[in-house]
Scaffold this motif. Structure first.
Motif, PDB file in Angstrom:
ATOM      1  N   ARG A 167      -8.806   7.969  -4.570  1.00 29.60           N
ATOM      2  CA  ARG A 167     -10.162   8.383  -4.205  1.00 29.60           C
ATOM      3  C   ARG A 167     -10.313   9.902  -4.214  1.00 29.60           C
ATOM      4  O   ARG A 167     -11.319  10.437  -4.675  1.00 29.60           O
ATOM      5  N   THR A 168      -9.296  10.592  -3.712  1.00 29.95           N
ATOM      6  CA  THR A 168      -9.389  12.043  -3.611  1.00 29.95           C
ATOM      7  C   THR A 168      -9.479  12.696  -4.983  1.00 29.95           C
ATOM      8  O   THR A 168     -10.244  13.646  -5.196  1.00 29.95           O
ATOM      9  N   GLU A 169      -8.706  12.192  -5.930  1.00 24.79           N
ATOM     10  CA  GLU A 169      -8.661  12.812  -7.253  1.00 24.79           C
ATOM     11  C   GLU A 169      -9.926  12.577  -8.068  1.00 24.79           C
ATOM     12  O   GLU A 169     -10.104  13.190  -9.121  1.00 24.79           O
ATOM     13  N   ARG A 170     -10.813  11.722  -7.582  1.00 26.55           N
ATOM     14  CA  ARG A 170     -12.088  11.539  -8.277  1.00 26.55           C
ATOM     15  C   ARG A 170     -12.967  12.778  -8.174  1.00 26.55           C
ATOM     16  O   ARG A 170     -13.857  12.987  -9.005  1.00 26.55           O
ATOM     17  N   PHE A 171     -12.747  13.595  -7.143  1.00 25.02           N
ATOM     18  CA  PHE A 171     -13.598  14.775  -6.962  1.00 25.02           C
ATOM     19  C   PHE A 171     -12.803  16.059  -6.767  1.00 25.02           C
ATOM     20  O   PHE A 171     -13.337  17.149  -6.981  1.00 25.02           O
ATOM     21  N   ALA A 172     -11.546  15.991  -6.347  1.00 26.91           N
ATOM     22  CA  ALA A 172     -10.793  17.184  -5.970  1.00 26.91           C
ATOM     23  C   ALA A 172      -9.846  17.638  -7.070  1.00 26.91           C
ATOM     24  O   ALA A 172      -9.043  16.858  -7.568  1.00 26.91           O
ATOM     25  N   ASP A 173      -9.949  18.911  -7.425  1.00 29.49           N
ATOM     26  CA  ASP A 173      -9.032  19.508  -8.396  1.00 29.49           C
ATOM     27  C   ASP A 173      -9.056  21.018  -8.220  1.00 29.49           C
ATOM     28  O   ASP A 173     -10.013  21.671  -8.629  1.00 29.49           O
ATOM     29  N   PRO A 174      -8.011  21.584  -7.580  1.00 31.88           N
ATOM     30  CA  PRO A 174      -6.852  20.888  -7.017  1.00 31.88           C
ATOM     31  C   PRO A 174      -7.117  20.439  -5.571  1.00 31.88           C
ATOM     32  O   PRO A 174      -8.133  20.807  -4.976  1.00 31.88           O
ATOM     33  N   TYR A 175      -6.168  19.686  -5.026  1.00 29.57           N
ATOM     34  CA  TYR A 175      -6.251  19.134  -3.682  1.00 29.57           C
ATOM     35  C   TYR A 175      -4.996  19.533  -2.918  1.00 29.57           C
ATOM     36  O   TYR A 175      -3.881  19.449  -3.430  1.00 29.57           O
ATOM     37  N   THR A 176      -5.192  19.980  -1.668  1.00 32.27           N
ATOM     38  CA  THR A 176      -4.076  20.285  -0.776  1.00 32.27           C
ATOM     39  C   THR A 176      -4.325  19.609   0.561  1.00 32.27           C
ATOM     40  O   THR A 176      -5.441  19.628   1.078  1.00 32.27           O
ATOM     41  N   GLN A 177      -3.256  19.023   1.121  1.00 32.61           N
ATOM     42  CA  GLN A 177      -3.390  18.288   2.379  1.00 32.61           C
ATOM     43  C   GLN A 177      -2.243  18.629   3.315  1.00 32.61           C
ATOM     44  O   GLN A 177      -1.081  18.632   2.906  1.00 32.61           O
ATOM     45  N   ILE A 178      -2.577  18.921   4.571  1.00 31.72           N
ATOM     46  CA  ILE A 178      -1.563  18.986   5.615  1.00 31.72           C
ATOM     47  C   ILE A 178      -1.509  17.609   6.264  1.00 31.72           C
ATOM     48  O   ILE A 178      -2.479  17.169   6.891  1.00 31.72           O
ATOM     49  N   PHE A 179      -0.388  16.921   6.073  1.00 32.23           N
ATOM     50  CA  PHE A 179      -0.191  15.588   6.628  1.00 32.23           C
ATOM     51  C   PHE A 179       0.595  15.684   7.935  1.00 32.23           C
ATOM     52  O   PHE A 179       1.628  16.361   8.010  1.00 32.23           O
ATOM     53  N   ALA A 180       0.114  14.988   8.961  1.00 29.00           N
ATOM     54  CA  ALA A 180       0.794  14.969  10.247  1.00 29.00           C
ATOM     55  C   ALA A 180       1.763  13.798  10.340  1.00 29.00           C
ATOM     56  O   ALA A 180       1.487  12.704   9.836  1.00 29.00           O
ATOM     57  N   ILE A 181       2.891  14.056  10.977  1.00 28.61           N
ATOM     58  CA  ILE A 181       3.780  12.985  11.432  1.00 28.61           C
ATOM     59  C   ILE A 181       3.501  12.831  12.919  1.00 28.61           C
ATOM     60  O   ILE A 181       3.673  13.774  13.699  1.00 28.61           O
ATOM     61  N   TRP A 182       3.067  11.640  13.307  1.00 28.27           N
ATOM     62  CA  TRP A 182       2.583  11.443  14.676  1.00 28.27           C
ATOM     63  C   TRP A 182       2.944  10.064  15.200  1.00 28.27           C
ATOM     64  O   TRP A 182       2.997   9.082  14.457  1.00 28.27           O
ATOM     65  N   ARG A 183       3.176  10.013  16.494  1.00 31.74           N
ATOM     66  CA  ARG A 183       3.276   8.761  17.232  1.00 31.74           C
ATOM     67  C   ARG A 183       2.946   9.055  18.683  1.00 31.74           C
ATOM     68  O   ARG A 183       3.214  10.152  19.177  1.00 31.74           O
ATOM     69  N   GLU A 217       0.835  -1.198   0.000  1.00 39.14           N
ATOM     70  CA  GLU A 217       0.000   0.000   0.000  1.00 39.14           C
ATOM     71  C   GLU A 217       0.871   1.251   0.000  1.00 39.14           C
ATOM     72  O   GLU A 217       1.992   1.249   0.516  1.00 39.14           O
ATOM     73  N   ASP A 218       0.351   2.317  -0.578  1.00 41.23           N
ATOM     74  CA  ASP A 218       1.078   3.581  -0.637  1.00 41.23           C
ATOM     75  C   ASP A 218       0.091   4.724  -0.614  1.00 41.23           C
ATOM     76  O   ASP A 218      -1.118   4.518  -0.394  1.00 41.23           O
ATOM     77  N   LEU A 219       0.586   5.933  -0.829  1.00 41.89           N
ATOM     78  CA  LEU A 219      -0.284   7.098  -0.767  1.00 41.89           C
ATOM     79  C   LEU A 219      -1.260   7.141  -1.936  1.00 41.89           C
ATOM     80  O   LEU A 219      -2.345   7.708  -1.820  1.00 41.89           O
ATOM     81  N   GLU A 220      -0.887   6.534  -3.051  1.00 42.11           N
ATOM     82  CA  GLU A 220      -1.764   6.552  -4.215  1.00 42.11           C
ATOM     83  C   GLU A 220      -2.978   5.643  -4.042  1.00 42.11           C
ATOM     84  O   GLU A 220      -4.077   5.981  -4.487  1.00 42.11           O
ATOM     85  N   LYS A 221      -2.787   4.499  -3.368  1.00 36.64           N
ATOM     86  CA  LYS A 221      -3.895   3.577  -3.146  1.00 36.64           C
ATOM     87  C   LYS A 221      -3.635   2.767  -1.884  1.00 36.64           C
ATOM     88  O   LYS A 221      -2.587   2.136  -1.755  1.00 36.64           O
ATOM     89  N   ASN A 222      -4.597   2.778  -0.967  1.00 30.13           N
ATOM     90  CA  ASN A 222      -4.434   2.048   0.281  1.00 30.13           C
ATOM     91  C   ASN A 222      -5.792   1.753   0.897  1.00 30.13           C
ATOM     92  O   ASN A 222      -6.832   2.145   0.371  1.00 30.13           O
ATOM     93  N   SER A 223      -5.782   1.046   2.027  1.00 32.01           N
ATOM     94  CA  SER A 223      -7.014   0.702   2.733  1.00 32.01           C
ATOM     95  C   SER A 223      -7.299   1.650   3.892  1.00 32.01           C
ATOM     96  O   SER A 223      -8.159   1.371   4.734  1.00 32.01           O
ATOM     97  N   CYS A 224      -6.580   2.773   3.940  1.00 33.66           N
ATOM     98  CA  CYS A 224      -6.802   3.772   4.981  1.00 33.66           C
ATOM     99  C   CYS A 224      -7.994   4.657   4.624  1.00 33.66           C
ATOM    100  O   CYS A 224      -8.729   4.385   3.683  1.00 33.66           O
ATOM    101  N   ASP A 225      -8.170   5.722   5.360  1.00 38.56           N
ATOM    102  CA  ASP A 225      -9.297   6.631   5.114  1.00 38.56           C
ATOM    103  C   ASP A 225      -9.069   7.521   3.902  1.00 38.56           C
ATOM    104  O   ASP A 225     -10.013   8.129   3.396  1.00 38.56           O
ATOM    105  N   LEU A 226      -7.828   7.640   3.455  1.00 36.97           N
ATOM    106  CA  LEU A 226      -7.486   8.618   2.433  1.00 36.97           C
ATOM    107  C   LEU A 226      -6.429   8.064   1.497  1.00 36.97           C
ATOM    108  O   LEU A 226      -5.428   7.497   1.951  1.00 36.97           O
ATOM    109  N   ASP A 227      -6.635   8.199   0.215  1.00 39.30           N
ATOM    110  CA  ASP A 227      -5.579   7.988  -0.768  1.00 39.30           C
ATOM    111  C   ASP A 227      -5.836   8.887  -1.966  1.00 39.30           C
ATOM    112  O   ASP A 227      -6.916   9.473  -2.117  1.00 39.30           O
ATOM    113  N   LEU A 228      -4.832   9.019  -2.820  1.00 44.51           N
ATOM    114  CA  LEU A 228      -4.945   9.944  -3.947  1.00 44.51           C
ATOM    115  C   LEU A 228      -5.936   9.450  -4.988  1.00 44.51           C
ATOM    116  O   LEU A 228      -6.608  10.255  -5.643  1.00 44.51           O
TER     117      LEU A 228
END
Length: 309
Positions: A32-48, A19-30
């Motif tokens: 799915r997002t690109e089916r409706f978003a143009d353009p798309y901007t995301q603030i991604f968190a690094i967390w633990r 799995e990667d950012l382009e396609k995965n089983s998480c809540d978000l991938d590119l």
């Protein structure tokens, strides 16, 4: 539609092989997002969760998380570009690509790297997560405890570096301490309204008004317990209406906390694929196209253009 989301944990939650950012089983991938978003901007968190990291040398695990997150972005660079400033965001959009910014969710996970966040490419930072650390106290721990002296010193250094501070997980007193320390704009990337849903992670009205005064950002969180009791998508609109009634038309945004919600969403939402349904609900509620555009993208994009350099 233009779509800007102020908070997602996806980069640290993609763990399944293949799995990667382009396609995965998480809540978000590119995909799915690109089916409706143009353009798309995301603030991604690094967390633990800091409590589960090496007590003395958390920076070793942090750097692994950071490298993994930036590798995921690099692997998807034909579709999304990691940006450090507003100019790069606009260039990504003009080239037909999505734009990504990095945030650190709890500065203490960076250990000795806390002063290197800007050079590592971070542009947003939270001093703590849910609990108390060296710098501050989290909202889920004790609302009466605020920033420590080390937290105040670090906050000033981060501000001087051009890092945007995020109060979403800060205690009420911590947020007040930070707002007393500086008059620069800050954000609440993924927080709702406490007067609508009485949860400690939601913002009291006074803090919302101060974010509005400073022309910051308030990103609506999709985590069901922050929205209401057995909530539907329409209940999220009540939080929006409350911010708008305080004069927040230019600061209201989306901060879904995707991949930080444990899959617990209001009825009618399942992940990023539900964003068009949210927009439809807003249309049906009479938000109007201009206001909806502000909430979905323009407010956050304009904040970045004013403040992220």
């Amino acid at each position: 539609m233009r779509y800007f989301d102020c908070h997602a944990d996806t980069l640290t939650e993609i763990i399944n092989p293949g799995e990667d950012l382009e396609k995965n089983s998480c809540d978000l991938d590119l995909e799915r997002t690109e089916r409706f978003a143009d353009p798309y901007t995301q603030i991604f968190a690094i967390w633990r969760d800091r409590r589960k990291m090496d007590e003395k040398k958390p920076e070793e695990e942090f750097l692994k998380l950071y490298r993994r997150g930036t590798e995921l972005l690099a692997e998807a660079d034909q579709r999304i570009l990691w940006c450090r400033n507003a100019k790069e965001m606009d260039q990504a959009h003009k080239s037909g690509k999505s734009a990504a910014f990095l945030s650190i969710e709890d500065v203490s996970v960076a250990g000795s790297c806390a002063d290197q966040l800007r050079s590592l490419g971070f542009r947003f930072a939270m001093l703590t997560w849910n609990y108390e650390n060296l710098y501050a106290c989290g909202a889920a721990s004790d609302q009466r405890k605020g920033l420590t002296e080390r937290g105040k010193e670090l906050a000033e250094r981060l501000i001087d570096q051009g890092i945007i501070l995020d109060i979403s997980h800060l205690s009420d007193q911590g947020a007040e301490d930070l707002l007393t320390l500086t008059d620069v704009p800050v954000i609440a990337s993924h927080s709702n309204v406490r007067s609508v849903c009485n949860h400690p992670r939601n913002l009291p009205d006074g803090l919302i008004r101060e974010l509005i005064r400073r022309k910051g950002l308030i990103g609506m969180n999709f985590f069901a317990p922050f929205v209401g009791r057995s909530p539907r998508m329409e209940d999220l609109l009540r939080h929006m209406d409350t911010v708008l009634n305080m004069g927040g038309e230019d600061v209201l945004a989306l901060g879904g906390d995707l991949d930080g919600c444990d899959g617990i969403f209001p009825d009618g939402m399942t992940g990023v694929q539900s964003i068009p349904a949210l927009r439809e609900a807003m249309d049906q509620a009479g938000f109007g196209s201009e206001l909806t555009e502000k909430i979905f993208s323009a407010n956050a994009e304009n904040f970045v253009r004013r403040n992220v350099r």
